[in-house]
Design a protein around this motif. Structure first.
Motif, PDB file in Angstrom:
ATOM      1  N   GLY A  40       0.819  -1.215   0.000  1.00 60.21           N
ATOM      2  CA  GLY A  40       0.000   0.000   0.000  1.00 60.21           C
ATOM      3  C   GLY A  40       0.847   1.256   0.000  1.00 60.21           C
ATOM      4  N   ARG A  41       1.928   1.258   0.794  1.00 59.55           N
ATOM      5  CA  ARG A  41       2.798   2.439   0.853  1.00 59.55           C
ATOM      6  C   ARG A  41       3.525   2.650  -0.481  1.00 59.55           C
ATOM      7  NH1 ARG A  41       6.701   3.228   5.692  1.00 59.55           N
ATOM      8  NH2 ARG A  41       6.702   5.294   4.726  1.00 59.55           N
ATOM      9  N   ALA A  42       3.927   1.551  -1.117  1.00 62.33           N
ATOM     10  CA  ALA A  42       4.592   1.657  -2.421  1.00 62.33           C
ATOM     11  C   ALA A  42       3.618   2.230  -3.451  1.00 62.33           C
ATOM     12  CB  ALA A  42       5.098   0.288  -2.872  1.00 62.33           C
ATOM     13  N   ARG A  43       2.394   1.720  -3.437  1.00 63.21           N
ATOM     14  CA  ARG A  43       1.379   2.214  -4.369  1.00 63.21           C
ATOM     15  C   ARG A  43       1.111   3.698  -4.131  1.00 63.21           C
ATOM     16  NH1 ARG A  43      -2.580   0.317  -7.710  1.00 63.21           N
ATOM     17  NH2 ARG A  43      -1.908  -1.824  -7.435  1.00 63.21           N
ATOM     18  N   SER A  44       1.048   4.099  -2.851  1.00 67.32           N
ATOM     19  CA  SER A  44       0.797   5.511  -2.524  1.00 67.32           C
ATOM     20  C   SER A  44       1.887   6.401  -3.099  1.00 67.32           C
ATOM     21  CB  SER A  44       0.725   5.701  -1.004  1.00 67.32           C
ATOM     22  OG  SER A  44      -0.383   5.034  -0.475  1.00 67.32           O
ATOM     23  N   ARG A  45       3.153   5.979  -2.931  1.00 72.65           N
ATOM     24  CA  ARG A  45       4.262   6.802  -3.421  1.00 72.65           C
ATOM     25  C   ARG A  45       4.220   6.924  -4.946  1.00 72.65           C
ATOM     26  NH1 ARG A  45       9.867   8.849  -3.757  1.00 72.65           N
ATOM     27  NH2 ARG A  45       9.593   9.642  -5.851  1.00 72.65           N
ATOM     28  N   LEU A  46       4.047   5.782  -5.636  1.00 74.27           N
ATOM     29  CA  LEU A  46       4.121   5.796  -7.094  1.00 74.27           C
ATOM     30  C   LEU A  46       2.887   6.456  -7.708  1.00 74.27           C
ATOM     31  CD1 LEU A  46       5.658   2.240  -7.423  1.00 74.27           C
ATOM     32  CD2 LEU A  46       6.835   4.402  -7.851  1.00 74.27           C
ATOM     33  N   SER A  47       1.726   6.319  -7.057  1.00 71.53           N
ATOM     34  CA  SER A  47       0.516   7.017  -7.511  1.00 71.53           C
ATOM     35  C   SER A  47       0.689   8.524  -7.349  1.00 71.53           C
ATOM     36  CB  SER A  47      -0.715   6.571  -6.710  1.00 71.53           C
ATOM     37  OG  SER A  47      -0.951   5.206  -6.892  1.00 71.53           O
ATOM     38  N   PHE A  48       1.256   8.912  -6.207  1.00 73.03           N
ATOM     39  CA  PHE A  48       1.513  10.340  -5.959  1.00 73.03           C
ATOM     40  C   PHE A  48       2.410  10.910  -7.062  1.00 73.03           C
ATOM     41  CE2 PHE A  48       4.055  13.831  -4.379  1.00 73.03           C
ATOM     42  CZ  PHE A  48       3.100  14.662  -3.791  1.00 73.03           C
ATOM     43  N   ASP A  49       3.478  10.152  -7.412  1.00 74.20           N
ATOM     44  CA  ASP A  49       4.386  10.618  -8.471  1.00 74.20           C
ATOM     45  C   ASP A  49       3.606  10.941  -9.745  1.00 74.20           C
ATOM     46  OD1 ASP A  49       6.458  10.227  -6.767  1.00 74.20           O
ATOM     47  OD2 ASP A  49       7.353   8.535  -7.840  1.00 74.20           O
ATOM     48  N   GLU A  50       2.739  10.004 -10.162  1.00 72.34           N
ATOM     49  CA  GLU A  50       2.006  10.180 -11.419  1.00 72.34           C
ATOM     50  C   GLU A  50       1.115  11.418 -11.372  1.00 72.34           C
ATOM     51  OE1 GLU A  50       1.703   5.452 -12.702  1.00 72.34           O
ATOM     52  OE2 GLU A  50      -0.085   6.475 -11.983  1.00 72.34           O
ATOM     53  N   LEU A  51       0.366  11.565 -10.276  1.00 76.00           N
ATOM     54  CA  LEU A  51      -0.563  12.697 -10.167  1.00 76.00           C
ATOM     55  C   LEU A  51       0.181  14.020 -10.006  1.00 76.00           C
ATOM     56  CD1 LEU A  51      -3.233  11.053  -7.854  1.00 76.00           C
ATOM     57  CD2 LEU A  51      -3.472  11.558 -10.283  1.00 76.00           C
ATOM     58  N   PHE A  52       1.276  13.989  -9.256  1.00 76.08           N
ATOM     59  CA  PHE A  52       2.077  15.196  -9.007  1.00 76.08           C
ATOM     60  C   PHE A  52       2.702  15.698 -10.318  1.00 76.08           C
ATOM     61  CE2 PHE A  52       6.241  17.030  -7.522  1.00 76.08           C
ATOM     62  CZ  PHE A  52       5.712  18.120  -6.835  1.00 76.08           C
ATOM     63  N   LEU A  53       3.285  14.792 -11.097  1.00 81.37           N
ATOM     64  CA  LEU A  53       3.890  15.171 -12.376  1.00 81.37           C
ATOM     65  C   LEU A  53       2.821  15.662 -13.351  1.00 81.37           C
ATOM     66  CD1 LEU A  53       6.406  12.204 -12.696  1.00 81.37           C
ATOM     67  CD2 LEU A  53       6.998  14.599 -12.335  1.00 81.37           C
ATOM     68  N   LEU A  54       1.654  15.038 -13.310  1.00 81.45           N
ATOM     69  CA  LEU A  54       0.561  15.457 -14.174  1.00 81.45           C
ATOM     70  C   LEU A  54       0.111  16.874 -13.829  1.00 81.45           C
ATOM     71  CD1 LEU A  54      -1.971  13.460 -15.836  1.00 81.45           C
ATOM     72  CD2 LEU A  54      -3.046  14.904 -14.161  1.00 81.45           C
ATOM     73  N   GLN A  55      -0.028  17.138 -12.518  1.00 82.16           N
ATOM     74  CA  GLN A  55      -0.454  18.469 -12.073  1.00 82.16           C
ATOM     75  C   GLN A  55       0.573  19.531 -12.433  1.00 82.16           C
ATOM     76  OE1 GLN A  55      -3.503  19.381 -10.380  1.00 82.16           O
ATOM     77  NE2 GLN A  55      -3.903  17.445 -11.371  1.00 82.16           N
ATOM     78  N   LEU A  56       1.855  19.241 -12.189  1.00 84.87           N
ATOM     79  CA  LEU A  56       2.905  20.212 -12.538  1.00 84.87           C
ATOM     80  C   LEU A  56       2.892  20.511 -14.027  1.00 84.87           C
ATOM     81  CD1 LEU A  56       6.071  19.227 -10.470  1.00 84.87           C
ATOM     82  CD2 LEU A  56       4.754  21.338 -10.292  1.00 84.87           C
ATOM     83  N   GLY A  57       2.663  19.468 -14.833  1.00 81.97           N
ATOM     84  CA  GLY A  57       2.647  19.654 -16.284  1.00 81.97           C
ATOM     85  C   GLY A  57       1.527  20.562 -16.749  1.00 81.97           C
ATOM     86  N   VAL A  58       0.314  20.315 -16.222  1.00 80.32           N
ATOM     87  CA  VAL A  58      -0.806  21.165 -16.681  1.00 80.32           C
ATOM     88  C   VAL A  58      -0.679  22.584 -16.150  1.00 80.32           C
ATOM     89  CG1 VAL A  58      -2.445  19.296 -17.108  1.00 80.32           C
ATOM     90  CG2 VAL A  58      -2.347  20.297 -14.858  1.00 80.32           C
ATOM     91  N   LEU A  59      -0.113  22.744 -14.950  1.00 84.29           N
ATOM     92  CA  LEU A  59       0.117  24.097 -14.429  1.00 84.29           C
ATOM     93  C   LEU A  59       1.132  24.844 -15.289  1.00 84.29           C
ATOM     94  CD1 LEU A  59       0.247  23.325 -10.593  1.00 84.29           C
ATOM     95  CD2 LEU A  59      -1.522  24.649 -11.770  1.00 84.29           C
ATOM     96  N   ALA A  60       2.151  24.120 -15.727  1.00 84.58           N
ATOM     97  CA  ALA A  60       3.178  24.740 -16.579  1.00 84.58           C
ATOM     98  C   ALA A  60       2.594  25.126 -17.933  1.00 84.58           C
ATOM     99  CB  ALA A  60       4.345  23.782 -16.780  1.00 84.58           C
ATOM    100  N   ARG A  61       1.722  24.261 -18.444  1.00 82.24           N
ATOM    101  CA  ARG A  61       1.106  24.541 -19.738  1.00 82.24           C
ATOM    102  C   ARG A  61       0.257  25.819 -19.655  1.00 82.24           C
ATOM    103  NH1 ARG A  61      -3.144  20.378 -21.525  1.00 82.24           N
ATOM    104  NH2 ARG A  61      -1.468  18.887 -21.748  1.00 82.24           N
ATOM    105  N   LYS A  62      -0.474  25.940 -18.552  1.00 82.62           N
ATOM    106  CA  LYS A  62      -1.309  27.132 -18.375  1.00 82.62           C
ATOM    107  C   LYS A  62      -0.436  28.388 -18.287  1.00 82.62           C
ATOM    108  CE  LYS A  62      -5.087  28.901 -15.570  1.00 82.62           C
ATOM    109  NZ  LYS A  62      -6.019  28.616 -14.475  1.00 82.62           N
TER     110      LYS A  62
END
Length: 816
Positions: A318-340
């Motif tokens: 569960g902790r591994a999934r939390s970390r790797l899921s966070f990575d995906e969502l965090f990178l996605l959010q940074l990307g769309v913020l940068a695009r804006k």
């Protein structure tokens, strides 16, 4: 377990378990007292031997230590193990005895890079690599990020006497006998395995070669489902592993289950992923800033990768999934913020003057008044258009909520400011529909002027609305080359104020003189690159994207974090709710009779064929067969049309036109009709195999009928009605709010219902679930905080993150 490697594994596990003395059954002291002598005998180097004796492993009293003492003592053992590993890697022959040199060394760190082909891993030949390539696994890095779908829990060891039929269980025992036998008509392997509570027969079908692997008195772990044969318990073709010095991979633990393709087998793939994790995970540089990891209590990246593949327990998985899921969502959010940021601040936008006179004149000519939601959204858009930075807004509203009239006003504001405006729709029929609707609005607010310059069907001129004549044109792929050339010329010279079209608008031949506003309908039908292509036709124009797909707010913020959000959540007054009924599969004839009655009353109907996820070709064949059956056997007296995804675009457009114009009574279609045409006379939507569709998709279908004052009906006919399917379809009967259904859909089926990430131009999400609201909000909050402090990721500590973003968003936002 014997040897140095075993000692390191046990101590690493003890650290991960929080120094609680639970790494081995019976406690660490018992394990060390037993193994210390054997480990000592394998060391020949005098200096290493002195260091080993100073650790006092044979007389340890770990259980009596405080937490700090435990941490310090284990750290000192790791220091000694590192010295041993260093000496071993320097190839000093006197370090360890020959026995331990074979099986007892610490894990070898591989030096090849993470972007090396997977063929660097022993056993992966080119032919195997080709099979992995079908799963998008080509490099070692890909293999590390090739995550298990789930785990089988073989971690609990059971005495043989307590085994239960029909359950997945694990035993640890001794092989008393193993031989080749005939099982049915084929040869296989039979073994008798025992522990102190009893014996059990174990068989492997079609694998006679296994008998050679099982020598008498060898210790073995068996994991699988127990069945009964002639009244006796037996394991049939279970997973197995001989107990040696190596860590268990296939048994006695949470065993990963990977998505496979033909020619790849679970046992092999587990072996290769284990080798990749052990040999290469150490090379992964952790790109997350340490303060974020600490604040969010996240594992470091190499540990998370190791634990997602081979977790110590469910908690660590569960902790591994939390970390790797966070990575995906965090990178996605940074990307769309940068695009804006790139779009809004990279270059100045065009601030429009908002003429209240133009807006009032247009609204007064409409045969209806705007709803409160429409008025609010209009003000949000007008506020954006006044700004010197480009608008980036997503307008959501259900089918029939009145998005087009709002978009028309925005297009007119652009025209009133002497800028050109474009509206792009996904199909020709939808583009024609928008063009007709906008021209209808304009004809009520101004005078249409005749012109011989171009075909009146595709270019129209209106006077009396603005201080100058207003020209609107339709640009679609089916126009003749001559018509297209004239339109291209008119657009380039600035003679056309508003262009409505399809993908034809983003062809390289189309050049705008002064594009100030781009409106894109049904956003999820266009990729990000197409959206960008239209934007690049002007100098940073305002952009308004519209969708009739109800997207839950959390999901919209993730997928369209680069856009501000506006929602028209109410339908115009007088619009009736479509009556929805879930029928039993046996009620199909009643449904056909109802359709016949509706058609005899001058109405039209849709029949949607079942979704076949595996193949659009199979889906098209099934729809064709159903169309032929219905035409021949059920409705021979009516005019039927067929629509499916394998038809050429021109054929699809022609069928939709004929249906819209009333030439067809019933349209038999696959799900391609979901985003589509306004057919006011259509009153019945009959959906076969309704349980295969998501709630949001069913709601989209339902929105295609009952568009005028007449009552609309939606008939859901499932093929198989499981209790879960019945519950979902009952929701359709009760709930008519698209957003409420979308939230429920997200909860029940996940985000795949709404958008494929490739379609939306976003990075792949392998682990993260957009329905996980807590993770989504956490990642968004952290991304916004970081972006505010260092928007360009220029700080030295953020360079690894910047590199990772560039890798993940290779076709996305520019980092500058």
């Amino acid at each position: 377990m014997i040897g140095i490697n075993s000692l390191r594994n046990v101590l690493e596990l003890e650290c991960r378990k929080g120094y609680t003395d639970k790494a081995v059954i019976g406690g660490l002291d018992k394990y060390l007292h037993k193994q210390a002598g054997q480990i000592r005998q394998s060391i020949n180097d005098p200096q290493l031997l002195i260091g080993f004796d100073e650790l006092h492993l044979a007389k340890s009293s770990y259980s009596s230590y405080s937490m700090d003492e435990r941490k310090r003592w284990i750290a000192s053992i790791f220091v000694w193990l590192d010295k041993l590993e260093k000496a071993t890697e320097s190839c000093q022959p006197s370090v360890v005895s020959s026995q331990t040199a074979v099986i007892g060394l610490p894990r070898r760190k591989r030096r090849e890079g993470l972007d090396s082909p997977i063929t660097v891993i022993k056993g992966i030949a080119a032919s195997v690599a080709n099979k992995f390539a079908k799963l998008n696994v080509k490099t070692v890095r890909d293999l590390l990020y090739f995550f298990p779908r789930r785990y089988v829990d073989y971690s609990r060891i059971k005495p043989i006497s307590e085994l239960v039929e029909g359950e997945e269980q694990t035993i640890m025992g001794t092989i008393w006998q193993a031989r080749v036998v005939t099982l049915g008509n084929r040869r296989g392997t039979e073994a008798i395995v025992g522990d102190k509570t009893g014996n059990i027969r174990v068989v492997w079908f079609n694998q006679p070669y296994l008998a050679k692997s099982f020598r008498t008195n060898a210790r073995v772990v068996i994991s699988g489902t127990v069945s009964l044969f002639k009244g006796q318990k037996v394991f049939e073709s279970p997973e197995w592993e001989l107990l040696g010095d190596k860590e268990l991979i296939h048994t006695g633990r949470l065993v990963p289950v990977y998505p496979l393709t033909q020619g790849l087998y679970p046992r092999q793939v587990r072996k290769w992923t284990k080798e990749a994790v052990d040999g290469f995970a150490w090379q992964l540089s952790d790109f997350l800033p340490s303060e974020i990891k600490t604040r969010c209590q996240l594992l470091d990246l190499p540990t998370a990768i190791a634990q997602i593949h081979y977790p110590d327990d469910q908690t660590m998985a569960g902790r591994a999934r939390s970390r790797l899921s966070f990575d995906e969502l965090f990178l996605l959010q940074l990307g769309v913020l940068a695009r804006k940021r790139d779009w809004q601040e990279g270059q100045p936008g065009n601030a429009f003057h908002i003429s209240q006179e133009v807006i009032s004149r247009f609204l007064q000519c409409l045969p209806f008044t705007l709803t409160r939601a429409q008025e609010r959204v209009l003000q949000e858009i007008l506020t954006d258009l006044k700004q010197p930075k480009a608008m980036s807004r997503l307008l959501q509203g259900e089918v029939g909520s009145g998005k087009t009239v709002i978009a028309t006003l925005a297009l007119l504001v652009a025209g009133a400011n002497d800028y050109q405006a474009a509206l792009m729709a996904p199909t020709e029929v939808l583009a024609e529909q928008h063009y007709t609707n906008i021209c209808t609005y304009l004809s009520q607010a101004s005078t249409r002027e005749q012109s011989s310059e171009l075909d009146e069907g595709i270019v129209r001129h209106y006077t009396g609305f603005l201080a100058r004549p207003l020209t609107i044109a339709l640009l679609i792929g089916s126009l003749s080359n001559n018509e297209k050339e004239k339109l291209h010329s008119g657009i380039k010279q600035g003679k056309v104020d508003i262009v409505v079209g399809t993908h034809a608008l983003i062809q390289k031949e189309v050049e705008f003189n002064k594009l100030g506003l781009a409106v894109i309908d049904e956003q999820h039908r266009f990729g990000v690159l197409q959206r960008s292509a239209l934007r690049q036709k002007g100098f940073n124009p305002h952009v308004l994207v519209m969708t009739a797909t109800p997207i839950p707010r959390t999901m919209a913020l993730t997928l369209y974090g680069d856009l501000d959000l506006s929602v028209i959540e109410e339908l115009p007054p007088g619009r009736q709710v479509v009556q929805t009924k879930c029928l039993e599969p046996g009620d199909r004839e009643k449904a056909y009779s109802f359709l016949r009655r509706q058609v005899s009353n001058g109405r039209q109907a849709f029949i949607i064929c079942p979704l076949i996820e595996e193949s659009e070709i199979l889906e098209a064949k099934a729809a064709t067969t159903e169309y032929e059956r219905l035409s021949r056997e059920v409705f021979p007296e009516l005019k039927l049309g067929l629509l499916h995804g394998q038809m050429p675009g021109s054929e699809k457009e022609e069928v939709m036109r004929r249906f819209r114009d009333g030439e067809l009574d019933i349209l038999v279609s696959t799900s391609v009709v979901e985003v589509g045409i306004d057919v006011p006379r259509a009153s019945v939507m009959m959906i076969e195999g309704a349980e295969r569709f998501g709630l949001s998709q069913l709601h989209q279908f339902r929105g295609r009928v009952g568009r005028d004052k007449e009552q609309g009906y939606c008939l859901l006919i499932p093929e198989k009605l499981s209790p879960e399917a019945r519950e979902r379809l009952r929701l359709m009967e009760k709930v008519h709010d698209g957003f409420a259904l979308a939230e429920k859909d997200l909860e029940l089926r996940g985000p795949g219902e709404f958008f494929g990430t490739q379609q939306s131009g976003l990075p792949d999400l392998k682990l993260a679930k957009l329905s996980d609201l807590r993770s989504l909000e956490l990642a968004r909050r952290e991304a916004i905080t970081l972006f505010q402090s260092d928007p360009g990721l220029k700080e030295p500590e953020h360079q690894p993150l910047r590199q990772q973003l560039n890798q993940v968003w290779s076709k996305g936002a520019e980092w500058s």
